[in-house]
Enzyme design. Sequence first.
Site, short mmCIF file in Angstrom:
data_model
loop_
_atom_site.label_atom_id
_atom_site.label_comp_id
_atom_site.label_asym_id
_atom_site.label_seq_id
_atom_site.Cartn_x
_atom_site.Cartn_y
_atom_site.Cartn_z
N CYS A 1 0.82 -1.23 0.00
CA CYS A 1 0.00 0.00 0.00
C CYS A 1 0.85 1.27 0.00
O CYS A 1 0.57 2.22 -0.73
CB CYS A 1 -0.94 0.00 1.19
SG CYS A 1 -0.26 -0.72 2.68
N HIS B 1 -2.77 6.32 4.54
CA HIS B 1 -1.32 6.38 4.79
C HIS B 1 -0.80 7.73 4.33
O HIS B 1 -1.19 8.23 3.25
CB HIS B 1 -0.60 5.30 3.98
CG HIS B 1 -0.79 3.90 4.49
ND1 HIS B 1 -1.51 3.58 5.61
CD2 HIS B 1 -0.31 2.72 3.99
CE1 HIS B 1 -1.48 2.25 5.80
NE2 HIS B 1 -0.76 1.72 4.82
N1 LIG Z 1 -4.84 -3.36 4.45
C1 LIG Z 1 -4.05 -2.81 3.54
O1 LIG Z 1 -3.83 -1.57 3.50
C2 LIG Z 1 -3.39 -3.65 2.51
C3 LIG Z 1 -2.75 -3.03 1.46
C4 LIG Z 1 -2.12 -3.80 0.49
C5 LIG Z 1 -2.15 -5.15 0.63
N2 LIG Z 1 -2.77 -5.75 1.68
C6 LIG Z 1 -2.75 -7.21 1.75
O2 LIG Z 1 -4.07 -7.72 1.52
C7 LIG Z 1 -4.26 -8.91 2.27
C8 LIG Z 1 -5.49 -8.79 3.13
O3 LIG Z 1 -5.39 -7.66 3.99
P1 LIG Z 1 -6.62 -7.15 4.87
O4 LIG Z 1 -6.17 -5.86 5.41
O5 LIG Z 1 -7.90 -7.21 4.12
O6 LIG Z 1 -6.64 -8.28 6.04
P2 LIG Z 1 -7.84 -8.73 6.99
O7 LIG Z 1 -8.79 -7.60 7.21
O8 LIG Z 1 -7.21 -9.35 8.18
O9 LIG Z 1 -8.62 -9.86 6.14
C9 LIG Z 1 -8.03 -11.10 5.83
C10 LIG Z 1 -8.95 -11.89 4.92
O10 LIG Z 1 -8.29 -13.11 4.56
C11 LIG Z 1 -9.17 -14.19 4.84
N3 LIG Z 1 -8.42 -15.40 5.19
C12 LIG Z 1 -7.55 -15.57 6.21
N4 LIG Z 1 -7.11 -16.85 6.23
C13 LIG Z 1 -7.72 -17.49 5.21
C14 LIG Z 1 -7.68 -18.83 4.72
N5 LIG Z 1 -6.92 -19.77 5.30
N6 LIG Z 1 -8.43 -19.14 3.64
C15 LIG Z 1 -9.22 -18.20 3.06
N7 LIG Z 1 -9.31 -16.92 3.47
C16 LIG Z 1 -8.56 -16.57 4.54
C17 LIG Z 1 -9.98 -13.71 6.02
O11 LIG Z 1 -11.14 -14.51 6.12
P3 LIG Z 1 -11.81 -14.84 7.56
O12 LIG Z 1 -12.62 -13.62 7.92
O13 LIG Z 1 -12.64 -16.04 7.25
O14 LIG Z 1 -10.69 -15.09 8.52
C18 LIG Z 1 -10.27 -12.29 5.58
O15 LIG Z 1 -11.31 -12.27 4.63
C19 LIG Z 1 -2.95 -9.12 3.04
O16 LIG Z 1 -2.13 -9.98 2.28
C20 LIG Z 1 -2.35 -7.75 3.10
O17 LIG Z 1 -0.96 -7.79 3.24
C21 LIG Z 1 -3.41 -5.03 2.62
#
Ligand SMILES: NC(=O)c1ccc[n+]([C@@H]2O[C@H](COP(=O)([O-])OP(=O)(O)OC[C@H]3O[C@@H](n4cnc5c(N)ncnc54)[C@H](OP(=O)(O)O)[C@@H]3O)[C@@H](O)[C@H]2O)c1
Length: 344
Positions: free
Chosen positions: A130, A242
């Site tokens: 991000c 950010h």
């Molecule tokens: N937040 C940011 O600013 C940002 C920016 C760029 C990239 N990212 C990347 O995007 C990804 C997600 O980030 P987020 O902020 O959305 O995280 P988050 O809010 O913690 O959400 C994680 C998601 O992944 C799912 N998940 C976890 N374990 C799983 C499994 N074993 N099988 C299938 N689904 C699973 C979760 O489902 P459950 O609800 O069922 O656990 C939830 O839907 C990460 O890789 C992060 O590094 C985030």
Amino acid sequence: MGFKIAVAGATGNVGREMLNILEERGFPAEEVVPLASRRSVGTEVSYGDRTLKVKALDSYDFSGTDICLMSAGGSVSKEWSPRIGKQGCVVIDNSSAWRYDADVPLIVPEVNADAIEGFTKKNIIANPNCSTAQLVVALKPLHDAATIRRVVISTYQSVSGAGKEGMDELFEQTRAVFVADPIEAKKFTKRIAFNVIPHIDVFMEDGSTKEEWKMVAETKKMLDAKIKLTATCVRVPVFIGHSEAVNIEFEKPITADEAREILREAPGCLVVDKREDGGYVTPLESAGEDAAYISRIREDSTLDNGLNLWVVSDNLRKGAALNTVQIAEMLVARGLIKPKKQAA
Ligand SMILES: NC(=O)c1ccc[n+]([C@@H]2O[C@H](COP(=O)([O-])OP(=O)(O)OC[C@H]3O[C@@H](n4cnc5c(N)ncnc54)[C@H](OP(=O)(O)O)[C@@H]3O)[C@@H](O)[C@H]2O)c1
């Protein structure tokens, strides 16, 4: 006939935003399937005015799906993206699992759109970190104009960058401070409420953190391997958005006025730069918006050709979900993908 789209990680911060953005931008989706872990099967998520029920990623058959927007974390992506790609479904991944793979394009459409052509090697396309996404949107037009030599960057990153648990922790700790409850740090290494933490992701051997290393590696891969970049990445008690203080040294002269004009015309950038009280953008105002906002553009008199900028963006949108959907739009606009249903 439209596309069948799976959103993996649909219950998370980024996944929910992907569903919003697909609908907002009128992506030509015939069907959208939300996926997450088994824990979330049956959970309802919104897609426009519709409510969709979440299915389990690990029992979903991707063979009839055209694109999987993946935001379920690095280990899930490492295991699943190659399998999904082999089923003929193009994965656009938000984790860091594939960003540095030479056979996987790392794309910010405003910066290196043409690099997308190589995606068929693995059927995986990576979305940057991000903090890098918003940075390169601002750096690209300036690099084209005056050739960037070196960038020194300090970030002020919101807790939503650490997922929904990060947001919950800031909320819980803030509440606990006011009612004098004990304060627990689970997701972050120290208390984040009313504090800042100079540590995001794991430590590397040279003392930098992985978040800082990612900014270097991803800027080089997408923009120019010759650019030198050094970063200090800091978590701050902000829910969404950010911010980045950016110092840039150029090979050729460039004034603040010239930079302002270039950035005003640049895709994905919005300049808000009045030299008066409140004449700049803060993360609170960037939340829910698409642009990389650029403020505080000024010359750095300690360098021959130096500028300072302040760059702010919604990390869940340009930093993740919006960029992912823009990549999917590029696949469609360039005719790089056709709906499987139509092809059959
Ligand atoms: N937040 C940011 O600013 C940002 C920016 C760029 C990239 N990212 C990347 O995007 C990804 C997600 O980030 P987020 O902020 O959305 O995280 P988050 O809010 O913690 O959400 C994680 C998601 O992944 C799912 N998940 C976890 N374990 C799983 C499994 N074993 N099988 C299938 N689904 C699973 C979760 O489902 P459950 O609800 O069922 O656990 C939830 O839907 C990460 O890789 C992060 O590094 C985030």
